[in-house]
Scaffold this motif. Sequence first.
Motif, mmCIF file in Angstrom:
data_model
loop_
_atom_site.group_PDB
_atom_site.id
_atom_site.type_symbol
_atom_site.label_atom_id
_atom_site.label_comp_id
_atom_site.label_asym_id
_atom_site.label_seq_id
_atom_site.Cartn_x
_atom_site.Cartn_y
_atom_site.Cartn_z
ATOM 1 N N SER A 115 -8.360 4.603 19.254
ATOM 2 C CA SER A 115 -8.626 3.769 20.431
ATOM 3 C C SER A 115 -7.490 3.804 21.443
ATOM 4 O O SER A 115 -7.575 3.160 22.492
ATOM 5 N N LEU A 116 -6.415 4.560 21.152
ATOM 6 C CA LEU A 116 -5.310 4.692 22.110
ATOM 7 C C LEU A 116 -5.076 6.132 22.567
ATOM 8 O O LEU A 116 -4.666 6.380 23.690
ATOM 9 N N GLN A 133 -8.970 0.822 23.782
ATOM 10 C CA GLN A 133 -8.521 -0.555 23.924
ATOM 11 C C GLN A 133 -7.680 -0.696 25.185
ATOM 12 O O GLN A 133 -7.085 0.271 25.664
ATOM 13 N N ASN A 134 -7.615 -1.917 25.709
ATOM 14 C CA ASN A 134 -6.815 -2.147 26.914
ATOM 15 C C ASN A 134 -5.658 -3.098 26.646
ATOM 16 O O ASN A 134 -5.129 -3.720 27.559
ATOM 17 N N ASP A 177 -5.589 -4.705 19.419
ATOM 18 C CA ASP A 177 -6.926 -4.562 18.851
ATOM 19 C C ASP A 177 -7.173 -3.273 18.085
ATOM 20 O O ASP A 177 -8.306 -3.009 17.668
ATOM 21 N N CYS A 178 -6.157 -2.457 17.851
ATOM 22 C CA CYS A 178 -6.397 -1.153 17.218
ATOM 23 C C CYS A 178 -7.023 -1.297 15.837
ATOM 24 O O CYS A 178 -7.915 -0.521 15.456
ATOM 25 N N VAL A 183 -16.719 -1.532 21.844
ATOM 26 C CA VAL A 183 -16.062 -1.637 23.144
ATOM 27 C C VAL A 183 -15.148 -2.860 23.206
ATOM 28 O O VAL A 183 -15.301 -3.818 22.443
ATOM 29 N N GLN A 184 -14.223 -2.806 24.150
ATOM 30 C CA GLN A 184 -13.201 -3.839 24.271
ATOM 31 C C GLN A 184 -13.782 -5.235 24.486
ATOM 32 O O GLN A 184 -13.306 -6.211 23.919
#
Length: 305
Positions: A214-215, A257-258, A262-263, A284-285
């Motif tokens: 997610s990063l 992720q933003n 949250d990873c 989704v975020q």
Amino acid sequence: MSSIYLNQLERRLTQTLMKEDDSSAPPKSICESVHLENLNMLNANLRRSFGGKFTHPSEFADNKEMLLNIKKQKLSKNEWKAVESFNFNPKRKTSASPNFISDLFELMIERNALTNLLNNGWLNTDIINVYFNMLEERDTRGNNGIQKSTYLPAALFKIYTERNTLGFDFVKRWTKKVHIFDMQKVYVAVNYTSTHWALIVISIPEKTLRYYDSLNGYPAATSLMKMKEWLSEVAKLENFPYVEAEWKTSVEDCSKQNNCNDCGVFMLKFAEYIADGLSASEVVQKDMKEHRRKIAAAILKGYIE
């Protein structure tokens, strides 16, 4: 599933290697006595709150849209109330529930781990391991009791890749009861520097290793290469005709992720959605808060709906 000894060993290793801080935890004897006294009553109350129903995703094999809609439903008010009752505020004195809230799969989940989960904190290895074990149990139940997927202990990748002095001979005991090459899928929790989680999904029939992050700021190619090395070692133990050139690796497109928190939630939900036959891009975020609540609810219920 790991034995009691291996889970305890993994916990101690993880606390050392990943530098987890247990300084705020009460003495073990106090935790255990309170836990054993209250756990049965708490589980009974929670199961009444949640209804105790179990539905496997395979029931929606012909209707993925319906399954996705169900997975995106929010917890009811009563369900959220049951979860919120365990959201401990250390500034507020309370003795309503034990320091340990669950002992699923011989793993103790401490109250502060659930608090971190519900308050946008990082997920520790106990949360990851329990959720992985629940996914494995759910997959097996949906396959008429035959295990066709396995979810590796959360510390295996980190210890195998970063602690060369331990090597494969140490981590091989964590899969002693599972024949990896008899599985359809193997799910690997990838941890980097104790600060980030990603996922590798190994498909044995397809001979593929797929990476979900997610990063996208970490060495995916190196991680995939290390897991191919691990597979080759397992193949020797299981007398499987492993030819490395036949196994393909890929970095999969998935949601990002933003934030920096949250990873772990993304990783768990990637695994769950993939196991359900859904796309990782559906995680989704904007759904992270509800995903955190649902992970907590599953832990408190003892199964994944």
